[in-house]
Design a protein around this motif. Structure first.
Motif, PDB file in Angstrom:
ATOM      1  N   ALA A 147      76.083  23.835 -21.444  1.00 20.40           N
ATOM      2  CA  ALA A 147      75.230  22.795 -22.004  1.00 20.40           C
ATOM      3  C   ALA A 147      74.888  23.164 -23.443  1.00 20.40           C
ATOM      4  CB  ALA A 147      73.966  22.649 -21.176  1.00 20.40           C
ATOM      5  N   PHE A 148      75.124  22.242 -24.363  1.00 19.96           N
ATOM      6  CA  PHE A 148      74.891  22.503 -25.779  1.00 19.96           C
ATOM      7  C   PHE A 148      73.636  21.772 -26.231  1.00 19.96           C
ATOM      8  CE2 PHE A 148      75.437  21.215 -30.258  1.00 19.96           C
ATOM      9  CZ  PHE A 148      75.517  22.469 -30.846  1.00 19.96           C
ATOM     10  N   GLU A 149      72.681  22.526 -26.788  1.00 20.55           N
ATOM     11  CA  GLU A 149      71.455  21.939 -27.313  1.00 20.55           C
ATOM     12  C   GLU A 149      71.298  22.363 -28.771  1.00 20.55           C
ATOM     13  OE1 GLU A 149      69.505  19.813 -26.022  1.00 20.55           O
ATOM     14  OE2 GLU A 149      70.305  19.800 -23.967  1.00 20.55           O
ATOM     15  N   PRO A 150      71.390  21.422 -29.715  1.00 19.92           N
ATOM     16  CA  PRO A 150      71.277  21.785 -31.137  1.00 19.92           C
ATOM     17  C   PRO A 150      70.019  22.561 -31.475  1.00 19.92           C
ATOM     18  CG  PRO A 150      72.088  19.549 -30.922  1.00 19.92           C
ATOM     19  CD  PRO A 150      71.702  19.996 -29.534  1.00 19.92           C
ATOM     20  N   SER A 166      69.404  13.344 -24.583  1.00 14.64           N
ATOM     21  CA  SER A 166      70.311  14.455 -24.341  1.00 14.64           C
ATOM     22  C   SER A 166      71.715  13.915 -24.082  1.00 14.64           C
ATOM     23  CB  SER A 166      69.830  15.261 -23.131  1.00 14.64           C
ATOM     24  OG  SER A 166      70.726  16.314 -22.861  1.00 14.64           O
ATOM     25  N   LYS A 167      72.713  14.604 -24.624  1.00 15.66           N
ATOM     26  CA  LYS A 167      74.095  14.141 -24.505  1.00 15.66           C
ATOM     27  C   LYS A 167      74.973  15.272 -24.002  1.00 15.66           C
ATOM     28  CE  LYS A 167      73.118  11.252 -28.510  1.00 15.66           C
ATOM     29  NZ  LYS A 167      73.425  10.986 -29.933  1.00 15.66           N
ATOM     30  N   PRO A 217      77.570  15.751 -36.480  1.00 14.89           N
ATOM     31  CA  PRO A 217      77.150  16.796 -37.417  1.00 14.89           C
ATOM     32  C   PRO A 217      75.746  16.567 -37.963  1.00 14.89           C
ATOM     33  CG  PRO A 217      79.426  16.202 -37.837  1.00 14.89           C
ATOM     34  CD  PRO A 217      78.908  15.222 -36.820  1.00 14.89           C
ATOM     35  N   SER A 218      75.391  15.312 -38.254  1.00 19.38           N
ATOM     36  CA  SER A 218      74.047  15.006 -38.774  1.00 19.38           C
ATOM     37  C   SER A 218      72.968  15.316 -37.750  1.00 19.38           C
ATOM     38  CB  SER A 218      73.963  13.534 -39.183  1.00 19.38           C
ATOM     39  OG  SER A 218      74.841  13.256 -40.257  1.00 19.38           O
ATOM     40  N   GLU A 219      73.228  15.038 -36.476  1.00 21.90           N
ATOM     41  CA  GLU A 219      72.245  15.339 -35.431  1.00 21.90           C
ATOM     42  C   GLU A 219      72.094  16.843 -35.243  1.00 21.90           C
ATOM     43  OE1 GLU A 219      72.479  11.557 -32.383  1.00 21.90           O
ATOM     44  OE2 GLU A 219      74.103  13.024 -32.341  1.00 21.90           O
ATOM     45  N   ILE A 220      73.182  17.586 -35.383  1.00 24.36           N
ATOM     46  CA  ILE A 220      73.109  19.041 -35.251  1.00 24.36           C
ATOM     47  C   ILE A 220      72.277  19.625 -36.390  1.00 24.36           C
ATOM     48  CG2 ILE A 220      74.490  21.164 -35.373  1.00 24.36           C
ATOM     49  CD1 ILE A 220      76.681  19.621 -33.832  1.00 24.36           C
ATOM     50  N   ARG A 221      72.388  19.028 -37.565  1.00 24.49           N
ATOM     51  CA  ARG A 221      71.586  19.505 -38.699  1.00 24.49           C
ATOM     52  C   ARG A 221      70.130  19.047 -38.608  1.00 24.49           C
ATOM     53  NH1 ARG A 221      74.951  19.789 -44.434  1.00 24.49           N
ATOM     54  NH2 ARG A 221      75.486  21.979 -44.114  1.00 24.49           N
ATOM     55  N   LEU A 233      77.384  24.394 -40.390  1.00 22.46           N
ATOM     56  CA  LEU A 233      76.372  23.341 -40.471  1.00 22.46           C
ATOM     57  C   LEU A 233      74.968  23.932 -40.421  1.00 22.46           C
ATOM     58  CD1 LEU A 233      77.847  20.633 -38.043  1.00 22.46           C
ATOM     59  CD2 LEU A 233      77.487  20.366 -40.511  1.00 22.46           C
ATOM     60  N   ILE A 234      74.790  24.965 -39.617  1.00 27.00           N
ATOM     61  CA  ILE A 234      73.486  25.562 -39.439  1.00 27.00           C
ATOM     62  C   ILE A 234      73.139  26.533 -40.562  1.00 27.00           C
ATOM     63  CG2 ILE A 234      72.038  26.931 -37.885  1.00 27.00           C
ATOM     64  CD1 ILE A 234      72.915  24.079 -36.913  1.00 27.00           C
ATOM     65  N   PHE A 235      74.072  27.436 -40.852  1.00 24.88           N
ATOM     66  CA  PHE A 235      73.762  28.545 -41.751  1.00 24.88           C
ATOM     67  C   PHE A 235      74.160  28.297 -43.201  1.00 24.88           C
ATOM     68  CE2 PHE A 235      74.481  30.717 -37.546  1.00 24.88           C
ATOM     69  CZ  PHE A 235      73.126  30.887 -37.281  1.00 24.88           C
ATOM     70  N   LYS A 236      74.830  27.185 -43.468  1.00 23.20           N
ATOM     71  CA  LYS A 236      75.205  26.828 -44.837  1.00 23.20           C
ATOM     72  C   LYS A 236      74.692  25.426 -45.141  1.00 23.20           C
ATOM     73  CE  LYS A 236      77.805  30.475 -45.903  1.00 23.20           C
ATOM     74  NZ  LYS A 236      77.567  31.346 -47.078  1.00 23.20           N
ATOM     75  N   SER A 237      73.386  25.252 -45.065  1.00 23.34           N
ATOM     76  CA  SER A 237      72.792  23.923 -45.200  1.00 23.34           C
ATOM     77  C   SER A 237      72.997  23.324 -46.582  1.00 23.34           C
ATOM     78  CB  SER A 237      71.290  23.978 -44.889  1.00 23.34           C
ATOM     79  OG  SER A 237      70.637  24.893 -45.755  1.00 23.34           O
ATOM     80  N   GLU A 238      73.302  24.168 -47.577  1.00 20.33           N
ATOM     81  CA  GLU A 238      73.526  23.664 -48.926  1.00 20.33           C
ATOM     82  C   GLU A 238      74.910  23.030 -49.099  1.00 20.33           C
ATOM     83  OE1 GLU A 238      75.224  27.817 -48.938  1.00 20.33           O
ATOM     84  OE2 GLU A 238      73.536  26.751 -48.010  1.00 20.33           O
ATOM     85  N   ILE A 239      75.800  23.234 -48.142  1.00 16.80           N
ATOM     86  CA  ILE A 239      77.157  22.675 -48.224  1.00 16.80           C
ATOM     87  C   ILE A 239      77.184  21.332 -47.503  1.00 16.80           C
ATOM     88  CG2 ILE A 239      79.593  23.041 -47.675  1.00 16.80           C
ATOM     89  CD1 ILE A 239      79.125  26.008 -47.728  1.00 16.80           C
ATOM     90  N   SER A 240      77.798  20.339 -48.118  1.00 19.62           N
ATOM     91  CA  SER A 240      77.839  18.990 -47.531  1.00 19.62           C
ATOM     92  C   SER A 240      78.698  18.975 -46.271  1.00 19.62           C
ATOM     93  CB  SER A 240      78.398  17.993 -48.537  1.00 19.62           C
ATOM     94  OG  SER A 240      79.783  18.221 -48.755  1.00 19.62           O
TER      95      SER A 240
END
Length: 307
Positions: free
Chosen positions: A127-130, A115-116, A103-107, A68-75
């Motif tokens: 703790a995970f922070e996008p 915060s969730k 996934p949309s929030e991570i992108r 999701l992060i490093f392949k932003s061109e892929i849906s």
């Protein structure tokens, strides 16, 4: 006997990693281990600290979030399918349950308002922070206050010949105490094998992204370059740095500050480079002893292939 058990479980891990896109049968996984199917699950949990199902689910989700992060061109839908999920809806549900975000929030972390906390925190205390996945969003933490352009200018492309390695895996991932203990054992092995410490070429194979994977679950292997004919016995293993083209960036600073440079290499330099990462883990070549000098000097290597 303990080493034999660990060796069999590592074969299982390699099988899972090679088949994350496929439907993985637990019977087939047990067969790879050569343990009885009735006892395999307890053995795997005892050695890896999590069940087989949890391991497979976690690795699929970690791989997907990195995409999701490093392949932003892929849906998002394509990433879901490539990660072994039957639909984007199932994928979105699993990602939100594990990480606490869709996934949309991570992108698009700038759109997150609250915060969730997902299962990642309840299971592993992480703790995970996008926003942590995007190095250019945290300007004050960039190494030596360098801009992304400065980092780009430091990247060079090198052709490496194949090199034989003696390796030892860290028992507790990226935890510093475990990393130093692993290196002490490997450096001692090298001295006993006739390789003087100041002549040892030290590489670490870093398989996982600590912003996504719990620190103790990150796979880290210490390695020194050896002659092809040297004898290597358990718990040490032989591996190889394959020949090929590598992106190389230099780093000098505190060990905990390396992540921003690594993420910048992946998210800023690679998309503009005309290359993509080849199927080999990121490497760190250590040029000093941080415990003695109070800082870390190293080169970061990413194996490349043409787009």
């Amino acid at each position: 006997m303990k080493n034999e058990y660990k060796k069999r479980i590592e074969r299982v891990v390699e099988y899972i990693e090679d088949n994350l896109r496929e439907r993985i049968s637990l019977a087939d996984v047990a067969k790879v281990s050569h343990f009885s199917v009735y006892h395999f699950h307890r053995i795997f949990t005892g050695i890896k600290g999590e069940t087989v199902n949890n391991y497979i689910a976690r690795r699929r989700l970690e791989k997907a979030v990195n995409m999701l992060i490093f392949k932003s061109e892929i849906s998002i839908t394509q990433i879901a399918l490539d990660s072994g999920f039957s639909s984007s809806a199932n994928f979105a549900k699993a990602v939100k349950q594990h990480f606490g975000y869709t996934p949309s929030e991570i992108r698009n972390p700038e759109k997150i308002k609250d915060s969730k906390i997902g299962k990642l925190f309840s299971k592993y205390g992480k703790a995970f922070e996008p926003s942590d996945l995007y190095p250019t969003r945290v300007k004050d933490d960039v190494i030596n206050k360098q801009s992304v352009e400065d980092i780009k200018m430091k990247v060079e492309i090198r052709e490496l010949d194949a090199m034989s390695l003696c390796t030892l895996a860290s028992e507790n991932g990226y935890q510093m105490e475990s990393i130093y203990d692993t290196w002490d054992k490997l450096i001692s092995w090298g001295r006993n094998a006739g390789i003087k410490e100041d002549a040892q070429q030290k590489f670490a194979l870093a398989y996982d992204n600590p912003t996504v994977t719990p620190i103790e679950k990150c796979r880290y292997t210490a390695s020194i370059v050896v002659d092809n004919d040297i004898t290597i016995n358990e718990p040490f293993k032989r591996n190889e740095i394959p020949s090929g083209k590598y992106a190389v960036v230099s780093f000098k600073g505190q060990p905990e500050e390396t992540l921003d440079t690594q993420l910048s290499l992946y998210s800023e330099w690679l998309p503009e480079s005309g290359f993509e990462p080849d199927n080999f883990p990121m490497m760190e070549k250590y040029l000093n002893d941080a415990r003695i000098d109070g800082h870390l000097e190293m080169e970061i290597y990413v194996k490349l292939k043409d787009l």
